[in-house]
Design a protein around this motif. Structure first.
Motif, PDB file in Angstrom:
ATOM      1  N   ASP A   1       0.870  -1.199  -0.089  1.00 25.00           N
ATOM      2  CA  ASP A   1       0.042  -0.129  -0.016  1.00 25.00           C
ATOM      3  C   ASP A   1       0.742   1.251  -0.020  1.00 25.00           C
ATOM      4  O   ASP A   1       0.625   2.205  -0.632  1.00 25.00           O
ATOM      5  CB  ASP A   1      -0.886  -0.018   1.254  1.00 25.00           C
ATOM      6  N   LEU A   2       2.046   1.163   0.604  1.00 31.75           N
ATOM      7  CA  LEU A   2       2.817   2.400   0.739  1.00 31.75           C
ATOM      8  C   LEU A   2       3.599   2.515  -0.617  1.00 31.75           C
ATOM      9  O   LEU A   2       3.487   3.573  -1.209  1.00 31.75           O
ATOM     10  CB  LEU A   2       3.768   2.003   1.960  1.00 31.75           C
ATOM     11  N   VAL A   3       4.011   1.307  -1.394  1.00 35.81           N
ATOM     12  CA  VAL A   3       4.528   1.481  -2.589  1.00 35.81           C
ATOM     13  C   VAL A   3       3.467   2.391  -3.627  1.00 35.81           C
ATOM     14  O   VAL A   3       3.887   3.163  -4.306  1.00 35.81           O
ATOM     15  CB  VAL A   3       4.896  -0.085  -3.234  1.00 35.81           C
ATOM     16  N   ARG A   4       2.217   1.757  -3.411  1.00 30.65           N
ATOM     17  CA  ARG A   4       1.229   2.304  -4.414  1.00 30.65           C
ATOM     18  C   ARG A   4       0.979   3.790  -4.103  1.00 30.65           C
ATOM     19  O   ARG A   4       0.972   4.427  -5.133  1.00 30.65           O
ATOM     20  CB  ARG A   4      -0.053   1.597  -4.161  1.00 30.65           C
ATOM     21  N   ALA A   5       1.027   4.261  -2.962  1.00 32.85           N
ATOM     22  CA  ALA A   5       0.848   5.865  -2.624  1.00 32.85           C
ATOM     23  C   ALA A   5       2.042   6.512  -3.119  1.00 32.85           C
ATOM     24  O   ALA A   5       1.807   7.546  -3.591  1.00 32.85           O
ATOM     25  CB  ALA A   5       0.634   5.827  -1.152  1.00 32.85           C
ATOM     26  N   GLY A   6       3.239   5.742  -2.931  1.00 32.65           N
ATOM     27  CA  GLY A   6       4.475   6.436  -3.233  1.00 32.65           C
ATOM     28  C   GLY A   6       4.477   6.686  -4.711  1.00 32.65           C
ATOM     29  O   GLY A   6       4.902   7.945  -5.361  1.00 32.65           O
ATOM     30  N   CYS A   7       4.177   5.696  -5.635  1.00 30.36           N
ATOM     31  CA  CYS A   7       4.006   5.751  -6.781  1.00 30.36           C
ATOM     32  C   CYS A   7       2.986   7.083  -7.465  1.00 30.36           C
ATOM     33  O   CYS A   7       3.439   7.793  -8.248  1.00 30.36           O
ATOM     34  CB  CYS A   7       3.372   4.312  -7.607  1.00 30.36           C
ATOM     35  N   LEU A   8       1.949   6.909  -6.737  1.00 30.26           N
ATOM     36  CA  LEU A   8       0.854   7.730  -7.209  1.00 30.26           C
ATOM     37  C   LEU A   8       1.293   9.308  -6.788  1.00 30.26           C
ATOM     38  O   LEU A   8       0.607  10.194  -7.345  1.00 30.26           O
ATOM     39  CB  LEU A   8      -0.622   7.313  -6.744  1.00 30.26           C
ATOM     40  N   LEU A   9       2.039   9.582  -5.948  1.00 32.29           N
ATOM     41  CA  LEU A   9       2.482  10.929  -5.341  1.00 32.29           C
ATOM     42  C   LEU A   9       3.908  11.370  -5.725  1.00 32.29           C
ATOM     43  O   LEU A   9       3.823  12.552  -5.573  1.00 32.29           O
ATOM     44  CB  LEU A   9       2.343  10.798  -3.889  1.00 32.29           C
ATOM     45  N   HIS A  10       4.549  10.582  -6.251  1.00 32.68           N
ATOM     46  CA  HIS A  10       5.975  10.798  -6.378  1.00 32.68           C
ATOM     47  C   HIS A  10       6.596  12.184  -7.420  1.00 32.68           C
ATOM     48  O   HIS A  10       7.299  12.799  -6.883  1.00 32.68           O
ATOM     49  CB  HIS A  10       6.920   9.736  -6.901  1.00 32.68           C
ATOM     50  N   ASP A  11       5.476  12.453  -8.165  1.00 29.74           N
ATOM     51  CA  ASP A  11       5.800  13.489  -9.146  1.00 29.74           C
ATOM     52  C   ASP A  11       4.863  14.600  -8.970  1.00 29.74           C
ATOM     53  O   ASP A  11       4.863  15.591  -9.976  1.00 29.74           O
ATOM     54  CB  ASP A  11       5.681  12.863 -10.590  1.00 29.74           C
ATOM     55  N   ILE A  12       4.281  14.856  -7.892  1.00 30.14           N
ATOM     56  CA  ILE A  12       3.200  15.956  -7.922  1.00 30.14           C
ATOM     57  C   ILE A  12       3.865  17.247  -7.822  1.00 30.14           C
ATOM     58  O   ILE A  12       3.266  18.066  -8.047  1.00 30.14           O
ATOM     59  CB  ILE A  12       2.323  15.890  -6.477  1.00 30.14           C
ATOM     60  N   GLY A  13       5.085  17.361  -7.122  1.00 27.04           N
ATOM     61  CA  GLY A  13       5.982  18.519  -7.528  1.00 27.04           C
ATOM     62  C   GLY A  13       6.039  19.031  -8.990  1.00 27.04           C
ATOM     63  O   GLY A  13       6.431  20.352  -9.065  1.00 27.04           O
TER      64      GLY A  13
ATOM     65  N   GLU B   1      10.887   2.969  -1.023  1.00 31.60           N
ATOM     66  CA  GLU B   1      11.632   4.060  -1.739  1.00 31.60           C
ATOM     67  C   GLU B   1      12.222   3.530  -2.988  1.00 31.60           C
ATOM     68  O   GLU B   1      12.088   4.232  -4.192  1.00 31.60           O
ATOM     69  CB  GLU B   1      12.253   4.923  -0.857  1.00 31.60           C
ATOM     70  N   GLU B   2      13.128   2.636  -2.908  1.00 34.04           N
ATOM     71  CA  GLU B   2      13.888   1.911  -3.813  1.00 34.04           C
ATOM     72  C   GLU B   2      13.029   1.261  -4.871  1.00 34.04           C
ATOM     73  O   GLU B   2      13.062   1.666  -6.267  1.00 34.04           O
ATOM     74  CB  GLU B   2      14.784   1.068  -3.521  1.00 34.04           C
ATOM     75  N   LEU B   3      12.108   0.689  -4.736  1.00 33.64           N
ATOM     76  CA  LEU B   3      11.049   0.079  -5.501  1.00 33.64           C
ATOM     77  C   LEU B   3      10.353   1.343  -6.563  1.00 33.64           C
ATOM     78  O   LEU B   3      10.233   1.101  -7.755  1.00 33.64           O
ATOM     79  CB  LEU B   3       9.875  -0.861  -4.736  1.00 33.64           C
ATOM     80  N   VAL B   4       9.821   2.493  -5.688  1.00 39.14           N
ATOM     81  CA  VAL B   4       9.284   3.281  -6.437  1.00 39.14           C
ATOM     82  C   VAL B   4      10.233   4.083  -7.538  1.00 39.14           C
ATOM     83  O   VAL B   4      10.123   4.182  -8.676  1.00 39.14           O
ATOM     84  CB  VAL B   4       8.713   4.427  -5.531  1.00 39.14           C
ATOM     85  N   MET B   5      11.278   4.393  -6.942  1.00 39.63           N
ATOM     86  CA  MET B   5      12.367   4.980  -7.772  1.00 39.63           C
ATOM     87  C   MET B   5      12.774   4.318  -8.946  1.00 39.63           C
ATOM     88  O   MET B   5      12.852   4.622 -10.218  1.00 39.63           O
ATOM     89  CB  MET B   5      13.696   5.156  -7.024  1.00 39.63           C
ATOM     90  N   TYR B   6      12.940   2.731  -8.722  1.00 36.82           N
ATOM     91  CA  TYR B   6      13.319   1.917 -10.123  1.00 36.82           C
ATOM     92  C   TYR B   6      12.267   1.771 -10.838  1.00 36.82           C
ATOM     93  O   TYR B   6      12.423   2.223 -12.192  1.00 36.82           O
ATOM     94  CB  TYR B   6      13.707   0.662  -9.363  1.00 36.82           C
ATOM     95  N   ALA B   7      10.899   1.698 -10.584  1.00 43.99           N
ATOM     96  CA  ALA B   7       9.819   1.614 -11.276  1.00 43.99           C
ATOM     97  C   ALA B   7       9.743   2.761 -12.403  1.00 43.99           C
ATOM     98  O   ALA B   7       9.464   2.970 -13.375  1.00 43.99           O
ATOM     99  CB  ALA B   7       8.530   1.296 -10.712  1.00 43.99           C
TER     100      ALA B   7
END
Length: 198
Positions: free
Chosen positions: A51-63, A135-141
């Protein structure tokens, strides 16, 4: 920690996107990165919080929304700052540091304080490195998809060539991630999202 729902995250994107085109470009990319990460989960550490990975993916580029000018163009000369800007945006929204870090710690294969100084990057001098499995999985994906116009998927070969220009150490780091997590099925993702693969 309470993780925001997909609907809450989408609402944040809608609130900060300066226009419908920027929303479509950034939010679709975040959804694509989420789909990539889902394909890679079977190679992730056993205790990874899905669930944290999913949220991280969906939020990572909001900036990125903070870099879109009045004509709808992204300020590429300051693009590296989108992670720090996203971190600040989410912190101002009251989201926990664990979620904010997905923004500031996903760029490239990690940015070190030495990188900031030596390259004169327009961000505070600090290490912006993935420290948790999530964090690593989101960064890599994130490395497998680009928000270019039109958007594209990156193969291991095309991203390796892209990251090589920032130093041989960055390519080595990316290849180590490939070894750890494997490669996503880009043919399936390309068919699903309609973006070609380089």
């Amino acid at each position: 920690m309470q993780i925001p729902t997909d609907e809450q995250i989408r609402s944040l994107h809608e609130r900060y996107a300066p226009d419908a085109e920027a929303f479509e470009r950034v939010y679709t990319h975040c959804q694509v990165v989420c789909a990539v990460a889902e394909q890679l989960l079977d190679r992730a550490p056993a205790k990874v919080d899905v669930d944290l990975v999913r949220a991280g993916c969906l939020l990572h580029d909001i900036g990125v929304y903070r870099l879109v000018d009045a004509s709808g163009r992204i300020a590429h000369d300051r693009y590296v700052s989108h992670g720090v800007l996203g971190h600040e945006l989410l912190a101002a929204e009251g989201l926990p540091e664990t979620l904010c870090r997905f923004c500031s710690h996903h760029t490239g294969v990690g940015i070190t304080a030495d990188d900031v100084r030596s390259q004169g990057l327009p961000i505070p001098v600090a290490d912006y490195l993935a420290q948790t499995p999530e964090e690593e999985l989101v960064m890599y994906a994130d490395k497998f998809h680009s928000k270019t116009q039109p958007p594209v998927f990156h193969s291991v070969e095309s991203y390796s060539a892209k990251v090589r220009r920032f130093g041989a150490d960055k390519e080595v780091r990316f290849k180590a991630l490939v070894e750890s997590y494997g490669e996503p099925d880009l043919a399936e993702l390309s068919a699903r999202f309609g973006h070609r693969t380089l």
